[in-house]
Design an enzyme around this catalytic site. Structure first.
Site, PDB file in Angstrom:
ATOM      1  N   HIS A 125      38.646   5.825  75.227  1.00  0.00           N
ATOM      2  CA  HIS A 125      39.264   7.135  74.986  1.00  0.00           C
ATOM      3  C   HIS A 125      40.778   7.126  75.213  1.00  0.00           C
ATOM      4  CE1 HIS A 125      35.459   9.011  74.366  1.00  0.00           C
ATOM      5  NE2 HIS A 125      35.045   8.864  75.604  1.00  0.00           N
ATOM      6  N   ASP A 162      28.969   3.651  71.934  1.00  0.00           N
ATOM      7  CA  ASP A 162      28.997   4.678  72.968  1.00  0.00           C
ATOM      8  C   ASP A 162      28.660   6.031  72.323  1.00  0.00           C
ATOM      9  OD1 ASP A 162      30.546   4.986  75.936  1.00  0.00           O
ATOM     10  OD2 ASP A 162      30.461   6.820  74.740  1.00  0.00           O
ATOM     11  N   HIS A 164      29.973   8.822  72.884  1.00  0.00           N
ATOM     12  CA  HIS A 164      31.208   9.559  72.632  1.00  0.00           C
ATOM     13  C   HIS A 164      32.111   8.744  71.699  1.00  0.00           C
ATOM     14  CE1 HIS A 164      29.779  10.911  76.657  1.00  0.00           C
ATOM     15  NE2 HIS A 164      30.069  12.098  76.150  1.00  0.00           N
ATOM     16  N   ASP A 245      25.467   5.453  76.993  1.00  0.00           N
ATOM     17  CA  ASP A 245      25.173   6.856  77.243  1.00  0.00           C
ATOM     18  C   ASP A 245      24.498   7.553  76.068  1.00  0.00           C
ATOM     19  OD1 ASP A 245      27.572   6.389  75.971  1.00  0.00           O
ATOM     20  OD2 ASP A 245      28.784   7.646  77.276  1.00  0.00           O
TER      21      ASP A 245
END
Length: 310
Positions: A125, A162, A164, A245
């Site tokens: 990120h 991931d 996200h 996740d």
């Protein structure tokens, strides 16, 4: 050829505020997996520090100065509402980036077939000029650019599974067609990026997944979009932003992947690497916040990487 695993004690010293999901217990869970006798044959290496010059290929100088000057002597400093630093946090982030640099070097130079960077904090990120979503430095981007600029790789492919979206990786490589960035991620969800229409220079392949979907949708995404795009890029190296996740038990999202789904995805990526880039694969830990789901999924991921390197 060997299977290399890179770790560093500073991953345990990056302490987040009480109740924060990106906590030391995550790396403790991963370390327990790494201690399993089934991985005794892997080569264990301490992650080196990254150089500022290597960081500055992915991040602006003003940003590096900002996070360096904000390292606290005690307590926490909040870089954004989700991203915090203690005295050891920047060291941990630098070693996580250094792990990627070392892994890419060893895989490209033939000392390892595959590598896993079992380090934290995560990195995908972190954008060129800001911290975000628990991430300070874009470890995987720093590693990829090291491969291109220092080791002579022509093309690198990064696959991010991931839950996200890896907005930082997308931001850094938005105008760099040497790197293909492919991502499967839940949408809508933090950070709000990752629509199919976000394509950069044609080198960004986003495949958003609806909440509550699972392995069937994962396989369709890989077979219809991800794997063809990766293959068409003709990479010299495949790198994986390995977030776990998307697991059904994870508290931060709503995808329903199982441990076998992570195993399947890793197998497909290793098969592609064997076909396209002499089997070169480097994986780095990103998210995963249910400790049992994280441990089970990392185990499956490492089993595939180890078998690929055998």
């Amino acid at each position: 050829m060997s299977f290399n695993i890179y770790t560093h004690p500073s991953s345990h010293l990056h302490v987040t505020p009480p109740g924060h999901p990106e906590r030391v217990a995550r790396i403790e869970a991963v370390d327990k997996v790494l201690a399993d006798p089934k991985f005794a044959g892997a080569v264990r290496l301490e992650a080196p520090d990254v150089t500022n010059a290597q960081i500055l290929r992915a991040h602006d100088e003003a940003y590096l100065e900002l996070i360096t000057s904000n390292v606290p002597e005690e307590g926490w400093v909040s870089i954004d509402p989700d991203t915090h630093m203690v005295a050891e946090s920047l060291t941990a982030a630098r070693r996580a980036a250094g792990a990627n640099v070392a892994a890419v070097t060893d895989v490209v130079e033939g000392r390892a077939q595959a590598a896993f960077c079992g380090v934290r904090p995560p990195g995908h990120h972190a954008e060129r000029d800001r911290a975000m979503g628990f991430c300070l430095l874009s470890s995987i981007c720093i590693g990829a650019l090291h491969g291109i600029e220092d080791l002579g790789l022509g093309r690198v492919a990064i696959m991010d599974f991931d839950v996200h979206h890896g907005n930082g990786t997308q931001d850094i490589f938005w105008e760099d067609p040497r790197v293909l960035f492919a991502s499967t991620h839940q949408m809508p969800l933090f950070p709000g990026t990752g629509a199919k229409g976000e394509t950069g220079e044609g080198n960004i392949v986003n495949t958003p997944l609806d909440p509550h979907t699972g392995g069937k949708e994962l396989r369709m995404a890989f077979e219809q979009r991800v794997l063809p795009a990766l293959a068409a890029h003709e990479p010299d190296l495949i790198m994986i932003s390995a977030g776990f996740d998307a697991h059904a038990s994870d508290p931060l999202a709503n995808l329903n992947w199982t441990t076998d789904d992570f195993r399947w995805a890793t197998e497909r990526l290793c098969e592609l690497a064997a076909d396209k880039c002499d089997g070169r694969v480097v994986s780095t830990l990103e998210g995963g916040y249910d400790l049992d789901g994280l441990a089970e999924s990392v185990t499956a991921h490492l089993e595939v990487l180890q078998a690929h390197a055998a």
